[in-house]
Structure formats: structure tokens, C-alpha cells
Design a protein around this motif. Sequence first.
Motif, mmCIF file in Angstrom:
data_model
loop_
_atom_site.group_PDB
_atom_site.id
_atom_site.type_symbol
_atom_site.label_atom_id
_atom_site.label_comp_id
_atom_site.label_asym_id
_atom_site.label_seq_id
_atom_site.Cartn_x
_atom_site.Cartn_y
_atom_site.Cartn_z
ATOM 1 N N SER A 125 30.713 27.853 38.244
ATOM 2 C CA SER A 125 31.716 27.211 39.095
ATOM 3 C C SER A 125 31.874 27.889 40.453
ATOM 4 C CB SER A 125 33.063 27.155 38.379
ATOM 5 O OG SER A 125 33.561 28.458 38.141
ATOM 6 N N HIS A 126 31.624 29.201 40.530
ATOM 7 C CA HIS A 126 31.850 29.882 41.809
ATOM 8 C C HIS A 126 30.796 29.518 42.852
ATOM 9 C CE1 HIS A 126 29.013 32.680 39.886
ATOM 10 N NE2 HIS A 126 28.706 33.099 41.101
ATOM 11 N N VAL A 143 30.543 17.580 46.333
ATOM 12 C CA VAL A 143 31.704 18.018 45.562
ATOM 13 C C VAL A 143 32.988 17.615 46.284
ATOM 14 C CG1 VAL A 143 32.923 20.021 44.630
ATOM 15 C CG2 VAL A 143 30.419 19.959 44.597
ATOM 16 N N VAL A 144 33.883 16.950 45.583
ATOM 17 C CA VAL A 144 35.176 16.582 46.153
ATOM 18 C C VAL A 144 36.210 17.657 45.824
ATOM 19 C CG1 VAL A 144 37.051 14.885 46.146
ATOM 20 C CG2 VAL A 144 34.660 14.124 46.038
ATOM 21 N N GLU A 145 36.261 18.045 44.558
ATOM 22 C CA GLU A 145 37.174 19.096 44.118
ATOM 23 C C GLU A 145 36.388 20.118 43.308
ATOM 24 O OE1 GLU A 145 41.106 16.204 43.471
ATOM 25 O OE2 GLU A 145 39.876 16.848 41.761
ATOM 26 N N ALA A 146 36.683 21.392 43.535
ATOM 27 C CA ALA A 146 35.999 22.461 42.813
ATOM 28 C C ALA A 146 37.030 23.371 42.172
ATOM 29 C CB ALA A 146 35.101 23.259 43.757
ATOM 30 N N GLY A 147 37.076 23.368 40.837
ATOM 31 C CA GLY A 147 38.001 24.226 40.113
ATOM 32 C C GLY A 147 37.280 25.353 39.412
ATOM 33 N N ARG A 148 38.003 26.094 38.568
ATOM 34 C CA ARG A 148 37.404 27.245 37.895
ATOM 35 C C ARG A 148 36.412 26.829 36.821
ATOM 36 N NH1 ARG A 148 38.222 30.594 33.592
ATOM 37 N NH2 ARG A 148 39.911 29.308 32.786
ATOM 38 N N THR A 149 36.685 25.724 36.142
ATOM 39 C CA THR A 149 35.766 25.261 35.100
ATOM 40 C C THR A 149 35.510 23.759 35.190
ATOM 41 O OG1 THR A 149 37.590 24.944 33.536
ATOM 42 C CG2 THR A 149 36.435 27.071 33.467
ATOM 43 N N GLU A 150 35.818 23.159 36.324
ATOM 44 C CA GLU A 150 35.548 21.739 36.472
ATOM 45 C C GLU A 150 35.324 21.391 37.935
ATOM 46 O OE1 GLU A 150 39.951 19.690 36.908
ATOM 47 O OE2 GLU A 150 38.996 19.679 34.940
ATOM 48 N N PHE A 151 34.730 20.222 38.145
ATOM 49 C CA PHE A 151 34.550 19.719 39.501
ATOM 50 C C PHE A 151 34.546 18.198 39.452
ATOM 51 C CE2 PHE A 151 30.269 19.708 37.833
ATOM 52 C CZ PHE A 151 29.647 18.613 38.416
ATOM 53 N N SER A 152 34.729 17.591 40.604
ATOM 54 C CA SER A 152 34.718 16.134 40.674
ATOM 55 C C SER A 152 33.848 15.673 41.831
ATOM 56 C CB SER A 152 36.142 15.583 40.836
ATOM 57 O OG SER A 152 36.683 15.971 42.085
ATOM 58 N N VAL A 153 33.334 14.463 41.688
ATOM 59 C CA VAL A 153 32.544 13.823 42.733
ATOM 60 C C VAL A 153 33.009 12.380 42.852
ATOM 61 C CG1 VAL A 153 30.509 15.293 42.383
ATOM 62 C CG2 VAL A 153 30.731 13.151 41.100
ATOM 63 N N VAL A 178 22.946 24.033 40.850
ATOM 64 C CA VAL A 178 23.809 24.378 41.984
ATOM 65 C C VAL A 178 22.952 24.563 43.222
ATOM 66 C CG1 VAL A 178 25.521 25.424 40.466
ATOM 67 C CG2 VAL A 178 23.737 26.857 41.475
ATOM 68 N N ASP A 179 23.606 24.634 44.364
ATOM 69 C CA ASP A 179 22.904 24.775 45.638
ATOM 70 C C ASP A 179 22.174 26.118 45.682
ATOM 71 O OD1 ASP A 179 22.052 24.827 48.266
ATOM 72 O OD2 ASP A 179 23.936 24.068 49.073
ATOM 73 N N VAL A 180 20.855 26.072 45.839
ATOM 74 C CA VAL A 180 20.061 27.303 45.836
ATOM 75 C C VAL A 180 20.459 28.223 46.981
ATOM 76 C CG1 VAL A 180 18.178 26.327 47.220
ATOM 77 C CG2 VAL A 180 17.711 28.225 45.649
ATOM 78 N N LEU A 181 20.946 27.678 48.077
ATOM 79 C CA LEU A 181 21.371 28.520 49.206
ATOM 80 C C LEU A 181 22.538 29.406 48.796
ATOM 81 C CD1 LEU A 181 21.146 25.970 52.168
ATOM 82 C CD2 LEU A 181 19.470 27.685 51.455
ATOM 83 N N LYS A 183 23.074 30.607 45.820
ATOM 84 C CA LYS A 183 22.554 31.675 44.964
ATOM 85 C C LYS A 183 21.872 32.764 45.792
ATOM 86 C CE LYS A 183 20.287 28.957 42.071
ATOM 87 N NZ LYS A 183 19.495 28.568 40.880
ATOM 88 N N HIS A 184 21.140 32.365 46.817
ATOM 89 C CA HIS A 184 20.491 33.347 47.688
ATOM 90 C C HIS A 184 21.527 34.175 48.449
ATOM 91 C CE1 HIS A 184 16.301 32.536 47.047
ATOM 92 N NE2 HIS A 184 16.421 31.257 47.347
ATOM 93 N N LEU A 185 22.559 33.496 48.940
ATOM 94 C CA LEU A 185 23.603 34.213 49.669
ATOM 95 C C LEU A 185 24.316 35.209 48.767
ATOM 96 C CD1 LEU A 185 25.127 31.351 51.845
ATOM 97 C CD2 LEU A 185 23.909 33.368 52.673
ATOM 98 N N GLU A 186 24.570 34.816 47.525
ATOM 99 C CA GLU A 186 25.216 35.724 46.576
ATOM 100 C C GLU A 186 24.357 36.967 46.369
ATOM 101 O OE1 GLU A 186 27.280 35.193 42.273
ATOM 102 O OE2 GLU A 186 25.135 34.736 42.361
ATOM 103 N N ARG A 187 23.058 36.771 46.195
ATOM 104 C CA ARG A 187 22.138 37.885 45.966
ATOM 105 C C ARG A 187 22.105 38.821 47.166
ATOM 106 N NH1 ARG A 187 18.972 39.658 41.441
ATOM 107 N NH2 ARG A 187 17.236 40.857 42.259
ATOM 108 N N LEU A 188 22.021 38.241 48.354
ATOM 109 C CA LEU A 188 21.985 39.056 49.570
ATOM 110 C C LEU A 188 23.294 39.809 49.769
ATOM 111 C CD1 LEU A 188 20.220 36.523 51.954
ATOM 112 C CD2 LEU A 188 19.272 38.697 51.154
#
Length: 203
Positions: A125-126, A143-153, A178-181, A183-188
Amino acid sequence: MFTGIVEELGTVVSVEDTGDGVRLTVDGPLVTSDAKHGDSIAVNGVCLTVVESGGGRFTVDVVQETVRRSAIRNVAAGDRVNLERAMALGDRLGGHIVQGHVDGTAVLRGSDDDLTRFELPAELSHYLVEKGSITVDGISLTVVEAGRTEFSVALIPTTRELTTLGVRRPGEEVNIEVDVLAKHLERLAAAQLDQFRAGASGS
């Protein structure tokens, strides 16, 4: 590499247990019109390699790791599946950058107020942000809404008509990438944070 723009709703012809995975044969006249052995086709967002094709159908082998990680494990003969060929160099990027490497699954919870809601694992979710991109069963969505364990479109009528989301029912699993960008940003960022902490502890 894919864009998340579904080209065709195919139909699963057969599912064969190979012992170390499954072999799928799928009816998809459009995506097989130029398919060759070794080509990549995304099936519900899972990048798979064509091992046989002909007569408007193609066959792919799915390894156990992919079966375990994705909703491919629930696919049965007669099911409709979203199909997309790998993008060609110079194609328009109509959706967003999609690798076809599924990160996990989410569960369709239902629709209300024109929004379709899904529950997903907290560890994914993060990566989601409002107005960011997500791939659901191979479909590029915002993504319209992003919660801790849910999302909506929000689904336009065309998406419901031309993809599996038009026939999915509450409780069913869908593939999530999820968006690969992100994941890359998280790693960096993690690497930079580690360096900062190491420097701070040595000063």
C-alpha cells in the motif's frame, strides 16, 4: 514492457498442471496475429512467453513462483483474461510503464459512489499515492484513494466493457503491479538513508 492498455479479452481454452507450474492455452486472435515463439504476451498483467501459437490461440508455461505470487492460480478453462502484446519501440505510451512482473494480489471489495474498491496487502500500500498509477489485472489505472490496506479507482464504461473488471465479482482476486518508479525511488532513498546514518554514527 507493456503499457497497461488491454488489447483484447481472450478466453482460456485449457489449463494443464505440469508439476512445476501450469501450461495455459488461450484464445486471442488479435494478439496472436503476429505472435511468434518467444514473444511476450501479458495475461491479466502477467508477462508470459509464447511457446506455441496458431489458429488464433497461443500457449504459455507458467512457473510455480508466478502461480504462487499471482491470481493465475485461480484461472480455469472458459475464463476471460486481459491480453496485451509487448510494446514496440516507438509506440505511444498510452497507460504507464508496466513490466508484467506482478507484485501480489488484491481482493475486489465492490463499487460505490462510482468508485471500485480493492483490499491489498499492507506491504504494497505504501507504493500507492492518490492520482498515481497502478496496474490491476494488466490494466493501467489511476488511484483515486489510497489507504493503508485498500485503494479505489474510477472505471469508465469502456474499461468495464473491454476488460475483466466488467465481470469481476466481490471477493475475487486480481493481480497487482505497483509503479516500478516508486520501487526504484524507495531503494535509492533507503541507500541514501543508510549512508546518512553511517556518517552520523561516525561523527
